[in-house]
Design a protein around this motif. Sequence first.
Motif, mmCIF file in Angstrom:
data_model
loop_
_atom_site.group_PDB
_atom_site.id
_atom_site.type_symbol
_atom_site.label_atom_id
_atom_site.label_comp_id
_atom_site.label_asym_id
_atom_site.label_seq_id
_atom_site.Cartn_x
_atom_site.Cartn_y
_atom_site.Cartn_z
ATOM 1 N N PRO A 139 0.801 -1.228 0.000
ATOM 2 C CA PRO A 139 0.000 0.000 0.000
ATOM 3 C C PRO A 139 0.839 1.285 0.000
ATOM 4 O O PRO A 139 0.431 2.288 -0.575
ATOM 5 C CB PRO A 139 -0.827 -0.110 1.280
ATOM 6 N N GLU A 140 2.020 1.236 0.598
ATOM 7 C CA GLU A 140 2.880 2.421 0.658
ATOM 8 C C GLU A 140 3.399 2.818 -0.724
ATOM 9 O O GLU A 140 3.887 3.928 -0.910
ATOM 10 C CB GLU A 140 4.073 2.196 1.595
ATOM 11 N N ALA A 141 3.319 1.917 -1.682
ATOM 12 C CA ALA A 141 3.793 2.195 -3.041
ATOM 13 C C ALA A 141 2.695 1.894 -4.063
ATOM 14 O O ALA A 141 2.954 1.356 -5.137
ATOM 15 C CB ALA A 141 5.049 1.389 -3.338
ATOM 16 N N GLY A 142 1.466 2.219 -3.709
ATOM 17 C CA GLY A 142 0.360 2.075 -4.642
ATOM 18 C C GLY A 142 -0.078 0.647 -4.917
ATOM 19 O O GLY A 142 -0.832 0.402 -5.849
ATOM 20 N N ASP A 143 0.415 -0.309 -4.121
ATOM 21 C CA ASP A 143 0.116 -1.735 -4.300
ATOM 22 C C ASP A 143 0.661 -2.288 -5.618
ATOM 23 O O ASP A 143 0.131 -3.241 -6.171
ATOM 24 C CB ASP A 143 -1.387 -2.032 -4.195
ATOM 25 N N TRP A 144 1.760 -1.702 -6.098
ATOM 26 C CA TRP A 144 2.367 -2.184 -7.331
ATOM 27 C C TRP A 144 3.456 -3.208 -7.036
ATOM 28 O O TRP A 144 4.247 -3.033 -6.119
ATOM 29 C CB TRP A 144 2.985 -1.032 -8.130
ATOM 30 N N PHE A 145 3.458 -4.278 -7.822
ATOM 31 C CA PHE A 145 4.552 -5.242 -7.874
ATOM 32 C C PHE A 145 5.395 -4.792 -9.056
ATOM 33 O O PHE A 145 4.879 -4.569 -10.142
ATOM 34 C CB PHE A 145 4.010 -6.662 -8.109
ATOM 35 N N TRP A 146 6.703 -4.646 -8.854
ATOM 36 C CA TRP A 146 7.613 -4.146 -9.881
ATOM 37 C C TRP A 146 8.533 -5.264 -10.332
ATOM 38 O O TRP A 146 8.962 -6.076 -9.518
ATOM 39 C CB TRP A 146 8.476 -3.010 -9.320
ATOM 40 N N ALA A 147 8.850 -5.289 -11.602
ATOM 41 C CA ALA A 147 9.805 -6.278 -12.097
ATOM 42 C C ALA A 147 10.569 -5.709 -13.291
ATOM 43 O O ALA A 147 10.030 -4.919 -14.073
ATOM 44 C CB ALA A 147 9.095 -7.568 -12.495
ATOM 45 N N LYS A 148 11.828 -6.119 -13.375
ATOM 46 C CA LYS A 148 12.655 -5.777 -14.533
ATOM 47 C C LYS A 148 13.277 -7.082 -15.018
ATOM 48 O O LYS A 148 13.894 -7.819 -14.244
ATOM 49 C CB LYS A 148 13.750 -4.787 -14.155
#
Length: 183
Positions: A139-148
């Motif tokens: 939630p602190e980061a918009g509920d985004w899962f990030w991947a590269k």
Amino acid sequence: MRSNTRFKYLAMALILTLVFGGTAFAVHEGESDVPKRYTGDPLAGLKGPDAEGQAVWTYITKDKPYTKWPLWPGKGKLYQGKEPHGMLLTTYVSEDAKKIINKKGGEFDYGAFIVKENYKPDKTLAAVTVMYKVKGYNPEAGDWFWAKYNPDGSIDKEGKVGGCINCHRNASDNDWVFTGPIK
């Protein structure tokens, strides 16, 4: 004699029911071992320690190939980008993400994907970056899962990636996205 024949048919029907019913049960039981993240909200089980970049990669390249998704509305292929993503970009969005972008919905729905191909100036693919919205993930980061991902699909970064979060925090009023307005 007639009751003997009837008994044989009933016995055969019972055996077939058990055999085929057992097979269906076994198949159903085998299906229960399939991770729930591959059904429904497209990767519904992708949360917390279960957040794995390989599951996302499999989903966006094999299960639902992102290259068949629509491009970010108003953006073509190989549009001008900037670091850290690359000098040329192509951004694909899941159908649900496209709807939010088009109607200026203000925030992406859970399950939305944004997949960006990052190119070098010579049009060589440098990386594929992904944002996947997962309810309650972060939630602190918009509920985004990030991947590269590297061009070969190997994982460079995944999960709650500090560099992604710190940069995209500057677009938190646009649901953490820079590509275009969603409000």
